[in-house]
Every structure is written in structure tokens, then in C-alpha cells.
Motif scaffolding. Sequence first.
Motif, PDB file in Angstrom:
ATOM      1  N   ALA A  17       0.845  -1.193   0.000  1.00 19.42           N
ATOM      2  CA  ALA A  17       0.000   0.000   0.000  1.00 19.42           C
ATOM      3  C   ALA A  17       0.881   1.244   0.000  1.00 19.42           C
ATOM      4  O   ALA A  17       1.913   1.281   0.674  1.00 19.42           O
ATOM      5  CB  ALA A  17      -0.907   0.012   1.232  1.00 19.42           C
ATOM      6  N   ILE A  18       0.459   2.226  -0.756  1.00 23.91           N
ATOM      7  CA  ILE A  18       1.034   3.564  -0.674  1.00 23.91           C
ATOM      8  C   ILE A  18       0.003   4.384   0.084  1.00 23.91           C
ATOM      9  O   ILE A  18      -1.151   4.488  -0.336  1.00 23.91           O
ATOM     10  CB  ILE A  18       1.282   4.183  -2.073  1.00 23.91           C
ATOM     11  CG1 ILE A  18       2.157   3.278  -2.932  1.00 23.91           C
ATOM     12  CG2 ILE A  18       1.851   5.593  -1.932  1.00 23.91           C
ATOM     13  CD1 ILE A  18       3.580   3.157  -2.501  1.00 23.91           C
ATOM     14  N   VAL A  19       0.417   4.929   1.217  1.00 28.53           N
ATOM     15  CA  VAL A  19      -0.498   5.615   2.133  1.00 28.53           C
ATOM     16  C   VAL A  19      -0.054   7.056   2.316  1.00 28.53           C
ATOM     17  O   VAL A  19       1.122   7.313   2.568  1.00 28.53           O
ATOM     18  CB  VAL A  19      -0.505   4.903   3.511  1.00 28.53           C
ATOM     19  CG1 VAL A  19      -1.290   5.683   4.530  1.00 28.53           C
ATOM     20  CG2 VAL A  19      -1.034   3.495   3.384  1.00 28.53           C
ATOM     21  N   THR A  20      -0.994   7.980   2.171  1.00 33.71           N
ATOM     22  CA  THR A  20      -0.751   9.361   2.562  1.00 33.71           C
ATOM     23  C   THR A  20      -1.378   9.536   3.933  1.00 33.71           C
ATOM     24  O   THR A  20      -2.579   9.303   4.114  1.00 33.71           O
ATOM     25  CB  THR A  20      -1.377  10.354   1.561  1.00 33.71           C
ATOM     26  OG1 THR A  20      -0.819  10.098   0.269  1.00 33.71           O
ATOM     27  CG2 THR A  20      -1.093  11.791   1.959  1.00 33.71           C
ATOM     28  N   ALA A  21      -0.539   9.890   4.906  1.00 32.21           N
ATOM     29  CA  ALA A  21      -0.976   9.980   6.305  1.00 32.21           C
ATOM     30  C   ALA A  21      -1.024  11.437   6.755  1.00 32.21           C
ATOM     31  O   ALA A  21      -0.260  12.280   6.268  1.00 32.21           O
ATOM     32  CB  ALA A  21      -0.028   9.186   7.203  1.00 32.21           C
ATOM     33  N   ALA A  22      -1.914  11.714   7.700  1.00 28.74           N
ATOM     34  CA  ALA A  22      -2.070  13.059   8.249  1.00 28.74           C
ATOM     35  C   ALA A  22      -0.981  13.377   9.273  1.00 28.74           C
ATOM     36  O   ALA A  22      -0.818  14.525   9.664  1.00 28.74           O
ATOM     37  CB  ALA A  22      -3.448  13.204   8.892  1.00 28.74           C
ATOM     38  N   ARG A  23      -0.258  12.336   9.695  1.00 35.63           N
ATOM     39  CA  ARG A  23       0.822  12.537  10.668  1.00 35.63           C
ATOM     40  C   ARG A  23       1.915  11.514  10.397  1.00 35.63           C
ATOM     41  O   ARG A  23       1.720  10.561   9.645  1.00 35.63           O
ATOM     42  CB  ARG A  23       0.311  12.402  12.092  1.00 35.63           C
ATOM     43  CG  ARG A  23      -0.198  11.005  12.422  1.00 35.63           C
ATOM     44  CD  ARG A  23      -0.435  10.844  13.923  1.00 35.63           C
ATOM     45  NE  ARG A  23      -1.102   9.613  14.275  1.00 35.63           N
ATOM     46  CZ  ARG A  23      -0.517   8.416  14.327  1.00 35.63           C
ATOM     47  NH1 ARG A  23       0.752   8.271  14.010  1.00 35.63           N
ATOM     48  NH2 ARG A  23      -1.213   7.350  14.680  1.00 35.63           N
ATOM     49  N   ASP A  66       7.935  10.277   1.309  1.00 33.63           N
ATOM     50  CA  ASP A  66       7.950  11.731   1.182  1.00 33.63           C
ATOM     51  C   ASP A  66       7.233  12.343   2.369  1.00 33.63           C
ATOM     52  O   ASP A  66       6.359  11.715   2.976  1.00 33.63           O
ATOM     53  CB  ASP A  66       7.243  12.148  -0.124  1.00 33.63           C
ATOM     54  CG  ASP A  66       7.350  13.634  -0.411  1.00 33.63           C
ATOM     55  OD1 ASP A  66       8.362  14.249  -0.036  1.00 33.63           O
ATOM     56  OD2 ASP A  66       6.409  14.182  -1.017  1.00 33.63           O
ATOM     57  N   SER A  67       7.614  13.566   2.706  1.00 32.11           N
ATOM     58  CA  SER A  67       6.852  14.335   3.695  1.00 32.11           C
ATOM     59  C   SER A  67       6.888  15.794   3.260  1.00 32.11           C
ATOM     60  O   SER A  67       7.943  16.367   3.058  1.00 32.11           O
ATOM     61  CB  SER A  67       7.440  14.170   5.094  1.00 32.11           C
ATOM     62  OG  SER A  67       8.775  14.619   5.137  1.00 32.11           O
ATOM     63  N   SER A  68       5.709  16.322   3.061  1.00 33.15           N
ATOM     64  CA  SER A  68       5.599  17.720   2.670  1.00 33.15           C
ATOM     65  C   SER A  68       4.187  18.204   2.975  1.00 33.15           C
ATOM     66  O   SER A  68       3.257  17.415   3.031  1.00 33.15           O
ATOM     67  CB  SER A  68       5.903  17.898   1.173  1.00 33.15           C
ATOM     68  OG  SER A  68       5.017  17.131   0.405  1.00 33.15           O
ATOM     69  N   SER A  69       4.048  19.471   3.197  1.00 33.97           N
ATOM     70  CA  SER A  69       2.745  20.108   3.416  1.00 33.97           C
ATOM     71  C   SER A  69       1.934  19.436   4.524  1.00 33.97           C
ATOM     72  O   SER A  69       0.719  19.307   4.425  1.00 33.97           O
ATOM     73  CB  SER A  69       1.924  20.107   2.118  1.00 33.97           C
ATOM     74  OG  SER A  69       2.647  20.669   1.074  1.00 33.97           O
ATOM     75  N   GLY A  70       2.589  18.968   5.563  1.00 34.09           N
ATOM     76  CA  GLY A  70       1.857  18.350   6.672  1.00 34.09           C
ATOM     77  C   GLY A  70       1.307  16.978   6.359  1.00 34.09           C
ATOM     78  O   GLY A  70       0.439  16.486   7.069  1.00 34.09           O
ATOM     79  N   GLU A  71       1.782  16.363   5.295  1.00 31.03           N
ATOM     80  CA  GLU A  71       1.371  15.011   4.932  1.00 31.03           C
ATOM     81  C   GLU A  71       2.611  14.147   4.802  1.00 31.03           C
ATOM     82  O   GLU A  71       3.679  14.619   4.424  1.00 31.03           O
ATOM     83  CB  GLU A  71       0.616  14.997   3.598  1.00 31.03           C
ATOM     84  CG  GLU A  71      -0.699  15.724   3.618  1.00 31.03           C
ATOM     85  CD  GLU A  71      -1.397  15.682   2.258  1.00 31.03           C
ATOM     86  OE1 GLU A  71      -0.737  15.400   1.245  1.00 31.03           O
ATOM     87  OE2 GLU A  71      -2.607  15.933   2.236  1.00 31.03           O
ATOM     88  N   TRP A  72       2.461  12.881   5.124  1.00 35.80           N
ATOM     89  CA  TRP A  72       3.560  11.932   5.016  1.00 35.80           C
ATOM     90  C   TRP A  72       3.097  10.787   4.122  1.00 35.80           C
ATOM     91  O   TRP A  72       1.996  10.272   4.279  1.00 35.80           O
ATOM     92  CB  TRP A  72       3.928  11.387   6.393  1.00 35.80           C
ATOM     93  CG  TRP A  72       4.610  12.408   7.246  1.00 35.80           C
ATOM     94  CD1 TRP A  72       5.952  12.560   7.429  1.00 35.80           C
ATOM     95  CD2 TRP A  72       3.994  13.414   8.046  1.00 35.80           C
ATOM     96  NE1 TRP A  72       6.208  13.606   8.269  1.00 35.80           N
ATOM     97  CE2 TRP A  72       5.020  14.151   8.670  1.00 35.80           C
ATOM     98  CE3 TRP A  72       2.671  13.799   8.284  1.00 35.80           C
ATOM     99  CZ2 TRP A  72       4.775  15.213   9.521  1.00 35.80           C
ATOM    100  CZ3 TRP A  72       2.423  14.856   9.128  1.00 35.80           C
ATOM    101  CH2 TRP A  72       3.471  15.558   9.737  1.00 35.80           C
ATOM    102  N   THR A  73       3.954  10.387   3.175  1.00 32.28           N
ATOM    103  CA  THR A  73       3.635   9.289   2.272  1.00 32.28           C
ATOM    104  C   THR A  73       4.541   8.113   2.599  1.00 32.28           C
ATOM    105  O   THR A  73       5.766   8.267   2.710  1.00 32.28           O
ATOM    106  CB  THR A  73       3.827   9.710   0.800  1.00 32.28           C
ATOM    107  OG1 THR A  73       3.013  10.867   0.556  1.00 32.28           O
ATOM    108  CG2 THR A  73       3.416   8.591  -0.147  1.00 32.28           C
TER     109      THR A  73
END
Length: 167
Positions: free
Chosen positions: A95-101, A121-128
Motif C-alpha cells: 500500500a502507498i499511504v498518505t498519512a495526516a501525521r 515523502d513528507s511535505s505540506s503536513g502530509e507523510w507518504t
Amino acid sequence: MNDAGLRHWVFRAHVMDRAGALTSIASAFSNEGISIDTVVGHGLEEHAGVDGSVVMTFRCSESDKDIMVRKVRRLSKVTGLEEHPYDSQSLRKSAIVTAARRLAPRDVAGDQSFLTCERIDSSSGEWTYFLAGSPCELDPILEALETGGVIKDIVYSVVGLYFRSRS
């Protein structure tokens, strides 16, 4: 739809790398009234000696699964078929997950095994993140993250392991 008696299944169809292979498989499922949950495929891999593969997950009774085995094996563009119950240890889910933290190790710890968790990646308050493991280990973790409002977006697939003997 009544889910009683339904099980989760995974098919890996080896297919000729020709137009219409996926369409014919999807049509066979549609004709039986069975929805495909996920599908992932790839074309020709000369170095591996594989023409193409289509991996799909779906839910149905065991008798309906047996019907689908016969139907899919008879398709002209299908050269082989592997079937697995979804909880098989020979399967892996990614899974590729975009997380809020930011995820912590406790967020992705499986009960019986170590799961792969790699921050992409981590940018704009999101972590992938890239997450991977057996479906029965990864699914409860993804569900907990989703229920906890951590997951903002997710793309996933299930793959069957395939070992060719070298003769």
C-alpha cells in the motif's frame, strides 16, 4: 448483497501479452455477477520468461470460486491460473499511504511478523509511506489507521508469490 458464506479470494492469471486479456477476465467475472475488488497486472517480462500476469481479489462462495476457476482457465488468452484464499501466507499486500501525521513503529507493528514501512515523502503536513506484508497482517493495521483518521489517501494491491523452478 448477503455476505454470509462469502470468502475473500485471489487469482493470479498468467496471460498472453495481447490486447483484451484483462477484458476477457473481467467479462467472465461480470457474467457470473462477481465484482473484482482489486486488480493489478503487468505485461511481458522476457528475463523472467513471463508473458503477462493479472492478479485480482474478489469475494464469493467457494462453489462460485470453483466456477470462476473453470471459466478463467478456459479463456483463450489465459495460459495458467493460481488461486489462493486471501489469508494465504504466499500472498503479499502493498500500500502507498498518505498519512495526516508521521507514523511511529507501533502504528505498523504486526502481531506475527515484521511489516515493511518506508517513508517516501513528507511535505505540506502530509507523510507518504510504502507499507507491505501479508494481507492478514496489513489489513488490520490499515483499518486501524483509517478508523483513527490517520489515512488521507491509499492505493493498494495484492500479489501472489510465484516461484519457477530453474531446470
